[in-house]
Write a protein that holds these residues in place. Structure first.
Motif, PDB file in Angstrom:
ATOM      1  N   LEU A 106       2.734   2.626 -17.358  1.00 43.04           N
ATOM      2  CA  LEU A 106       3.956   3.430 -17.188  1.00 43.04           C
ATOM      3  C   LEU A 106       5.007   3.102 -18.240  1.00 43.04           C
ATOM      4  CD1 LEU A 106       4.414   3.234 -13.294  1.00 43.04           C
ATOM      5  CD2 LEU A 106       3.524   5.144 -14.643  1.00 43.04           C
ATOM      6  N   ASP A 107       4.805   1.981 -18.955  1.00 45.02           N
ATOM      7  CA  ASP A 107       5.784   1.523 -19.936  1.00 45.02           C
ATOM      8  C   ASP A 107       7.168   1.400 -19.304  1.00 45.02           C
ATOM      9  OD1 ASP A 107       6.726   0.641 -22.322  1.00 45.02           O
ATOM     10  OD2 ASP A 107       7.109   2.632 -23.155  1.00 45.02           O
ATOM     11  N   VAL A 108       7.201   0.700 -18.196  1.00 45.41           N
ATOM     12  CA  VAL A 108       8.466   0.503 -17.480  1.00 45.41           C
ATOM     13  C   VAL A 108       8.503  -0.922 -16.943  1.00 45.41           C
ATOM     14  CG1 VAL A 108       7.583   1.369 -15.259  1.00 45.41           C
ATOM     15  CG2 VAL A 108      10.000   1.561 -15.754  1.00 45.41           C
ATOM     16  N   GLN A 109       9.683  -1.509 -16.950  1.00 50.06           N
ATOM     17  CA  GLN A 109       9.850  -2.875 -16.451  1.00 50.06           C
ATOM     18  C   GLN A 109      10.681  -2.850 -15.165  1.00 50.06           C
ATOM     19  OE1 GLN A 109       8.585  -5.763 -17.655  1.00 50.06           O
ATOM     20  NE2 GLN A 109       7.453  -4.535 -19.160  1.00 50.06           N
ATOM     21  N   PRO A 110      10.585  -3.907 -14.347  1.00 47.71           N
ATOM     22  CA  PRO A 110      11.407  -3.940 -13.129  1.00 47.71           C
ATOM     23  C   PRO A 110      12.884  -3.751 -13.473  1.00 47.71           C
ATOM     24  CG  PRO A 110       9.837  -5.751 -13.135  1.00 47.71           C
ATOM     25  CD  PRO A 110       9.725  -5.097 -14.478  1.00 47.71           C
ATOM     26  N   GLY A 111      13.556  -2.924 -12.722  1.00 46.89           N
ATOM     27  CA  GLY A 111      14.974  -2.647 -12.970  1.00 46.89           C
ATOM     28  C   GLY A 111      15.197  -1.432 -13.845  1.00 46.89           C
ATOM     29  N   ASP A 112      14.120  -0.963 -14.506  1.00 47.85           N
ATOM     30  CA  ASP A 112      14.218   0.230 -15.353  1.00 47.85           C
ATOM     31  C   ASP A 112      13.656   1.438 -14.612  1.00 47.85           C
ATOM     32  OD1 ASP A 112      15.137  -1.383 -17.338  1.00 47.85           O
ATOM     33  OD2 ASP A 112      13.192  -1.515 -18.382  1.00 47.85           O
ATOM     34  N   VAL A 113      13.994   2.599 -15.138  1.00 51.84           N
ATOM     35  CA  VAL A 113      13.380   3.840 -14.667  1.00 51.84           C
ATOM     36  C   VAL A 113      12.709   4.478 -15.873  1.00 51.84           C
ATOM     37  CG1 VAL A 113      13.821   6.124 -13.666  1.00 51.84           C
ATOM     38  CG2 VAL A 113      15.136   4.155 -12.867  1.00 51.84           C
ATOM     39  N   SER A 114      11.517   5.003 -15.689  1.00 53.11           N
ATOM     40  CA  SER A 114      10.795   5.605 -16.828  1.00 53.11           C
ATOM     41  C   SER A 114      11.617   6.760 -17.413  1.00 53.11           C
ATOM     42  CB  SER A 114       9.415   6.103 -16.371  1.00 53.11           C
ATOM     43  OG  SER A 114       9.561   7.099 -15.383  1.00 53.11           O
ATOM     44  N   ALA A 115      11.340   7.070 -18.671  1.00 54.96           N
ATOM     45  CA  ALA A 115      12.152   8.055 -19.402  1.00 54.96           C
ATOM     46  C   ALA A 115      12.197   9.403 -18.691  1.00 54.96           C
ATOM     47  CB  ALA A 115      11.600   8.215 -20.815  1.00 54.96           C
ATOM     48  N   ASP A 116      11.134   9.760 -17.985  1.00 51.52           N
ATOM     49  CA  ASP A 116      11.133  11.059 -17.292  1.00 51.52           C
ATOM     50  C   ASP A 116      11.762  10.980 -15.895  1.00 51.52           C
ATOM     51  OD1 ASP A 116       9.252   9.678 -15.850  1.00 51.52           O
ATOM     52  OD2 ASP A 116       7.581  11.041 -16.259  1.00 51.52           O
ATOM     53  N   GLY A 117      12.269   9.789 -15.538  1.00 55.94           N
ATOM     54  CA  GLY A 117      12.945   9.643 -14.240  1.00 55.94           C
ATOM     55  C   GLY A 117      12.001   9.506 -13.067  1.00 55.94           C
ATOM     56  N   ARG A 118      10.710   9.484 -13.332  1.00 58.48           N
ATOM     57  CA  ARG A 118       9.753   9.502 -12.218  1.00 58.48           C
ATOM     58  C   ARG A 118       9.473   8.122 -11.624  1.00 58.48           C
ATOM     59  NH1 ARG A 118       7.382  13.977 -14.343  1.00 58.48           N
ATOM     60  NH2 ARG A 118       7.012  15.616 -12.808  1.00 58.48           N
ATOM     61  N   PHE A 119       9.374   7.105 -12.483  1.00 56.43           N
ATOM     62  CA  PHE A 119       8.787   5.854 -11.999  1.00 56.43           C
ATOM     63  C   PHE A 119       9.719   4.657 -12.139  1.00 56.43           C
ATOM     64  CE2 PHE A 119       5.140   8.432 -13.462  1.00 56.43           C
ATOM     65  CZ  PHE A 119       4.477   8.554 -12.250  1.00 56.43           C
ATOM     66  N   SER A 120       9.678   3.814 -11.127  1.00 56.40           N
ATOM     67  CA  SER A 120      10.230   2.463 -11.221  1.00 56.40           C
ATOM     68  C   SER A 120       9.251   1.559 -10.482  1.00 56.40           C
ATOM     69  CB  SER A 120      11.643   2.382 -10.634  1.00 56.40           C
ATOM     70  OG  SER A 120      11.673   2.921  -9.330  1.00 56.40           O
ATOM     71  N   VAL A 121       9.305   0.264 -10.802  1.00 58.63           N
ATOM     72  CA  VAL A 121       8.305  -0.664 -10.254  1.00 58.63           C
ATOM     73  C   VAL A 121       8.981  -1.921  -9.739  1.00 58.63           C
ATOM     74  CG1 VAL A 121       6.400   0.147 -11.695  1.00 58.63           C
ATOM     75  CG2 VAL A 121       7.908  -1.661 -12.540  1.00 58.63           C
ATOM     76  N   GLN A 122       8.339  -2.549  -8.790  1.00 61.47           N
ATOM     77  CA  GLN A 122       8.887  -3.775  -8.196  1.00 61.47           C
ATOM     78  C   GLN A 122       7.740  -4.576  -7.589  1.00 61.47           C
ATOM     79  OE1 GLN A 122      11.535  -2.906  -4.937  1.00 61.47           O
ATOM     80  NE2 GLN A 122      12.263  -5.006  -4.742  1.00 61.47           N
ATOM     81  N   LYS A 123       7.796  -5.888  -7.806  1.00 60.92           N
ATOM     82  CA  LYS A 123       6.888  -6.763  -7.059  1.00 60.92           C
ATOM     83  C   LYS A 123       7.556  -7.092  -5.730  1.00 60.92           C
ATOM     84  CE  LYS A 123       4.348  -9.300 -10.612  1.00 60.92           C
ATOM     85  NZ  LYS A 123       4.054 -10.633 -11.175  1.00 60.92           N
ATOM     86  N   VAL A 124       6.798  -7.040  -4.663  1.00 63.70           N
ATOM     87  CA  VAL A 124       7.366  -7.340  -3.349  1.00 63.70           C
ATOM     88  C   VAL A 124       6.505  -8.392  -2.644  1.00 63.70           C
ATOM     89  CG1 VAL A 124       8.474  -5.085  -3.045  1.00 63.70           C
ATOM     90  CG2 VAL A 124       6.119  -5.418  -2.255  1.00 63.70           C
ATOM     91  N   GLU A 125       7.104  -8.966  -1.612  1.00 59.88           N
ATOM     92  CA  GLU A 125       6.371  -9.934  -0.805  1.00 59.88           C
ATOM     93  C   GLU A 125       5.470  -9.189   0.186  1.00 59.88           C
ATOM     94  OE1 GLU A 125       6.409 -13.130  -1.414  1.00 59.88           O
ATOM     95  OE2 GLU A 125       7.862 -12.828  -3.029  1.00 59.88           O
ATOM     96  N   CYS A 126       4.678  -9.968   0.902  1.00 53.33           N
ATOM     97  CA  CYS A 126       3.633  -9.432   1.796  1.00 53.33           C
ATOM     98  C   CYS A 126       4.098  -8.196   2.572  1.00 53.33           C
ATOM     99  CB  CYS A 126       3.199 -10.517   2.771  1.00 53.33           C
ATOM    100  SG  CYS A 126       1.904  -9.962   3.898  1.00 53.33           S
ATOM    101  N   LEU A 127       3.299  -7.139   2.466  1.00 48.95           N
ATOM    102  CA  LEU A 127       3.609  -5.894   3.156  1.00 48.95           C
ATOM    103  C   LEU A 127       2.956  -5.839   4.536  1.00 48.95           C
ATOM    104  CD1 LEU A 127       3.260  -3.515   0.081  1.00 48.95           C
ATOM    105  CD2 LEU A 127       5.359  -3.973   1.346  1.00 48.95           C
ATOM    106  N   GLY A 128       2.289  -6.917   4.897  1.00 52.57           N
ATOM    107  CA  GLY A 128       1.714  -6.985   6.242  1.00 52.57           C
ATOM    108  C   GLY A 128       0.394  -6.242   6.368  1.00 52.57           C
TER     109      GLY A 128
END
Ligand code: FES
Length: 209
Positions: A106-128
């Motif tokens: 996606l060429d996006v880093q945490p805290g950023d939004v992709s150039a087309d506004g579609r994607f952002s990413v985050q590592k999270v803790e256990c989702l259960g």
């Protein structure tokens, strides 16, 4: 501009769910955060200060509550906010490699939004959902499970078309207006105290002498 200035009935409704006390007002912090985030996608410093004033606390405390929950965002997110579980079971099942693949794809880093506004990413803790690791959650919707690179690529391709496939597993929604927890499918989760009949009386507890 204030978010809540023209929302007095909403604010009154939220506060009515808690005791009319300083502690009760502070308890309304999380639904107020949720209200702003649902409307604006994240909670800015200005909104934190506004919520703090409503709850009779400080913006620092609001921020500290937000920092405890990965579901609250202090920065704008993309239309699709992809959360990759990075806790042990998912890590053992390949979530670190999946994360690297996703970020470079996606060429996006945490805290950023992709150039087309579609994607952002985050590592999270256990989702259960450790039994179906690695797990990815999109926005507040359900889980995508056993996510391989190829499954991830198919998911991204669908999101680029704004056609997300149904999640493998919907997550429970929070308590609804009637006080019940429900799955996104409409199934009830657990039991309500209102479903229960009177408790059986212990033997000999009939109140007779
Ligand atoms: S470790 Fe990923 S869902 Fe639990």
């Amino acid at each position: 501009m204030s978010y809540f200035a023209d929302k007095h009935p909403l604010v009154a409704d939220i506060f009515s769910r808690y005791p009319d006390s300083p502690q009760g007002r502070r308890s309304a912090l999380m639904p107020l955060l949720r209200e702003v985030q649902d409307a604006e996608g994240f909670v800015s410093e200005a909104r934190m200060a506004e919520i703090a004033a409503l709850c009779g606390t400080t913006a620092t405390e609001v921020r500290s509550v937000m920092s405890f929950y990965s579901t609250y965002h202090t920065l704008p997110t993309g239309r699709y906010h992809l959360q990759v579980c990075s806790t042990l079971m998912c890590s053992l099942a390949g979530s670190d490699e999946l994360w690297d693949h996703l970020v470079s794809h996606l060429d996006v880093q945490p805290g950023d939004v992709s150039a087309d506004g579609r994607f952002s990413v985050q590592k999270v803790e256990c989702l259960g959902s450790c039994g179906t690791a690695p797990v990815v959650q999109i926005n507040d919707e359900g889980y995508y499970e056993n996510v391989t690179r190829s499954k991830c690529d198919r998911l991204i391709a669908a999101l680029r078309q704004d056609a997300p496939p149904p999640p493998d597993n919907p997550v429970p929604v929070t308590v609804r207006e009637d006080g019940r927890q429900m799955m996104a499918t409409g199934e009830r989760v657990g039991a309500s105290i209102h479903d229960r009949g009177p408790l059986p009386m212990p033997a000999g507890a009939g109140g007779e002498a």
